[in-house]
Design a protein around this motif. Structure first.
Motif, mmCIF file in Angstrom:
data_model
loop_
_atom_site.group_PDB
_atom_site.id
_atom_site.type_symbol
_atom_site.label_atom_id
_atom_site.label_comp_id
_atom_site.label_asym_id
_atom_site.label_seq_id
_atom_site.Cartn_x
_atom_site.Cartn_y
_atom_site.Cartn_z
ATOM 1 N N CYS A 1 0.822 -1.213 0.000
ATOM 2 C CA CYS A 1 0.000 0.000 0.000
ATOM 3 C C CYS A 1 0.857 1.265 0.000
ATOM 4 C CB CYS A 1 -0.944 0.007 1.199
ATOM 5 S SG CYS A 1 -2.240 -1.246 1.076
ATOM 6 N N CYS A 2 2.114 1.136 -0.390
ATOM 7 C CA CYS A 2 2.980 2.305 -0.505
ATOM 8 C C CYS A 2 2.319 3.346 -1.395
ATOM 9 C CB CYS A 2 4.321 1.871 -1.099
ATOM 10 S SG CYS A 2 5.490 3.203 -1.383
ATOM 11 N N ARG A 3 2.453 4.597 -1.025
ATOM 12 C CA ARG A 3 1.893 5.749 -1.735
ATOM 13 C C ARG A 3 0.383 5.837 -1.619
ATOM 14 N NH1 ARG A 3 3.279 8.256 -6.579
ATOM 15 N NH2 ARG A 3 3.521 10.004 -5.147
ATOM 16 N N GLY A 4 -0.201 5.055 -0.699
ATOM 17 C CA GLY A 4 -1.611 5.215 -0.399
ATOM 18 C C GLY A 4 -2.567 4.465 -1.291
ATOM 19 N N TYR A 5 -2.055 3.570 -2.132
ATOM 20 C CA TYR A 5 -2.976 2.739 -2.909
ATOM 21 C C TYR A 5 -2.399 1.336 -3.060
ATOM 22 C CZ TYR A 5 -0.163 3.744 -7.159
ATOM 23 O OH TYR A 5 0.836 3.868 -8.100
ATOM 24 N N ASP A 6 -3.294 0.376 -3.233
ATOM 25 C CA ASP A 6 -2.915 -1.028 -3.128
ATOM 26 C C ASP A 6 -2.314 -1.561 -4.421
ATOM 27 O OD1 ASP A 6 -3.669 -4.154 -3.177
ATOM 28 O OD2 ASP A 6 -3.496 -3.454 -1.098
ATOM 29 N N ALA A 7 -1.345 -2.454 -4.262
ATOM 30 C CA ALA A 7 -0.662 -3.047 -5.407
ATOM 31 C C ALA A 7 -1.613 -3.788 -6.333
ATOM 32 C CB ALA A 7 0.417 -4.014 -4.906
ATOM 33 N N SER A 8 -2.720 -4.295 -5.816
ATOM 34 C CA SER A 8 -3.631 -5.110 -6.621
ATOM 35 C C SER A 8 -4.275 -4.330 -7.757
ATOM 36 C CB SER A 8 -4.721 -5.705 -5.737
ATOM 37 O OG SER A 8 -5.517 -4.684 -5.146
ATOM 38 N N ILE A 9 -4.250 -2.998 -7.714
ATOM 39 C CA ILE A 9 -4.868 -2.201 -8.766
ATOM 40 C C ILE A 9 -4.200 -2.437 -10.117
ATOM 41 C CG2 ILE A 9 -3.437 -0.142 -8.468
ATOM 42 C CD1 ILE A 9 -7.228 -0.209 -9.178
ATOM 43 N N PHE A 10 -2.928 -2.823 -10.106
ATOM 44 C CA PHE A 10 -2.224 -3.042 -11.369
ATOM 45 C C PHE A 10 -2.746 -4.268 -12.124
ATOM 46 C CE2 PHE A 10 0.712 -0.306 -9.105
ATOM 47 C CZ PHE A 10 1.090 0.584 -10.096
ATOM 48 N N ASP A 11 -3.467 -5.139 -11.447
ATOM 49 C CA ASP A 11 -4.071 -6.272 -12.131
ATOM 50 C C ASP A 11 -5.435 -5.919 -12.707
ATOM 51 O OD1 ASP A 11 -1.850 -7.785 -11.612
ATOM 52 O OD2 ASP A 11 -2.679 -8.705 -9.799
ATOM 53 N N THR A 12 -5.858 -4.672 -12.486
ATOM 54 C CA THR A 12 -7.111 -4.166 -13.055
ATOM 55 C C THR A 12 -6.841 -3.119 -14.127
ATOM 56 O OG1 THR A 12 -8.261 -4.540 -10.958
ATOM 57 C CG2 THR A 12 -9.297 -3.033 -12.529
ATOM 58 N N TRP A 13 -5.976 -2.165 -13.817
ATOM 59 C CA TRP A 13 -5.711 -1.058 -14.728
ATOM 60 C C TRP A 13 -5.258 -1.535 -16.108
ATOM 61 C CZ3 TRP A 13 -2.281 2.415 -11.103
ATOM 62 C CH2 TRP A 13 -3.110 3.299 -10.397
ATOM 63 N N PHE A 14 -5.757 -0.854 -17.159
ATOM 64 C CA PHE A 14 -5.220 -0.983 -18.511
ATOM 65 C C PHE A 14 -4.058 -0.001 -18.662
ATOM 66 C CE2 PHE A 14 -9.166 -2.648 -21.036
ATOM 67 C CZ PHE A 14 -9.143 -3.808 -20.286
ATOM 68 N N LEU A 15 -3.316 -0.125 -19.773
ATOM 69 C CA LEU A 15 -2.170 0.737 -20.023
ATOM 70 C C LEU A 15 -2.245 1.341 -21.415
ATOM 71 C CD1 LEU A 15 0.651 1.839 -19.163
ATOM 72 C CD2 LEU A 15 1.635 -0.230 -20.198
ATOM 73 N N ARG A 16 -2.040 2.668 -21.489
ATOM 74 C CA ARG A 16 -1.958 3.411 -22.751
ATOM 75 C C ARG A 16 -0.528 3.905 -22.939
ATOM 76 N NH1 ARG A 16 -5.156 7.210 -21.447
ATOM 77 N NH2 ARG A 16 -7.031 6.238 -22.321
ATOM 78 N N VAL A 17 -0.043 3.921 -24.192
ATOM 79 C CA VAL A 17 1.319 4.365 -24.486
ATOM 80 C C VAL A 17 1.266 5.381 -25.633
ATOM 81 C CG1 VAL A 17 3.681 3.684 -24.998
ATOM 82 C CG2 VAL A 17 2.140 2.059 -23.895
#
Length: 254
Positions: free
Chosen positions: A22-38
């Motif tokens: 939860c470093c920086r105030g949000y949980d690591a698990s969000i990266f398994d939900t978020w999409f990525l744009r480049v």
């Protein structure tokens, strides 16, 4: 999970600054939900943006550790290197995320290279797509970044080993893991090199000014991660706060 790099544990205060899901105030698990744009600019410097997927959309699992999304609808763009059109939206975009697996190393190589459990917190991203106008251009296949979902630091994990020129730009064609580089000495795990940026709670990725300046000076295709100074402080969460990897400092203190 706390990984063990040595029998001696660092101080609780040192661990608490980055070794926390939860470093920086949000949980690591969000990266398994978020999409990525480049989106790539004229200097081939990317802008990475994590974002919540549209309702009903999610990563599609294609193997035990690999997930895929069709990134075509999400405004992935690239500079053409010419005045018109200055930017084009890429087609046939595929984004892959490797959860706890470095796609540039075989499993046996990973077992030899990394302490057990350390990769569980990392997500490795790969991007493919067509950057073409009227059928002229190039197909991209880029190994982008590795994100430490606990500390939220961003690392380079691939070395570009072959390029081609298209639209006046040098475009990567082949990659190798930084740990297998034949052009650089003192090779170490990718996460011990200086981070190149960090991820904010809103999904924006901030790349350090130091990193962007180096890419502009030397060209994106020549970038290889560095340790500028083992005596400087750990990297921080501001655009001008580039510094050492906390993993490197951990080892130095133990």
């Amino acid at each position: 999970m706390l990984f063990t790099l040595s029998a001696v544990q660092p101080s609780a205060s040192f661990l608490g600054t980055w070794n926390d899901p939860c470093c920086r105030g949000y949980d690591a698990s969000i990266f398994d939900t978020w999409f990525l744009r480049v989106q790539f600019d004229k200097d081939n410097i990317p802008t990475y943006t994590f974002f919540e997927p549209p309702a009903g959309s999610s990563w599609q699992q294609i193997s035990s550790s690999v997930y895929y999304l069709d990134g075509t609808p999400y405004d992935n763009t690239v500079s053409t290197g010419v005045p018109l059109p200055e930017f084009i939206t890429m087609k046939n975009v595929s984004v892959y995320v490797y959860r706890g697996v470095n796609p540039l190393l075989q499993q046996q190589e990973q077992n030899r290279t990394y302490p057990a459990g350390i990769l569980d917190r990392f997500r490795f991203y790969q991007f493919t797509g067509d950057a073409k106008v009227l059928g002229i251009g190039v197909s991209l296949d880029n190994y982008l970044i590795a994100v430490d979902t606990w500390s939220k630091f961003v690392f380079a994990y691939g070395e570009i080993t072959a390029v081609k020129k298209s639209f006046g730009q040098m475009v990567p064609q082949q990659y190798t893991a930084v740990e297998k580089s034949s052009l650089h000495s003192g090779i170490r795990p990718f996460y011990e090199y200086d981070p190149i940026g960090y991820v904010n709670a809103d999904g924006t990725v901030v790349l350090y000014t130091e990193y962007k300046d180096r890419v502009k000076e030397n060209g994106a295709v020549h970038y290889f991660p560095v340790i500028y100074d083992t005596g400087r402080a750990a990297a921080g969460y501001e655009p001008n706060a580039a510094g050492c990897s906390p993993y490197l400092l951990y080892i130095a203190q133990n």
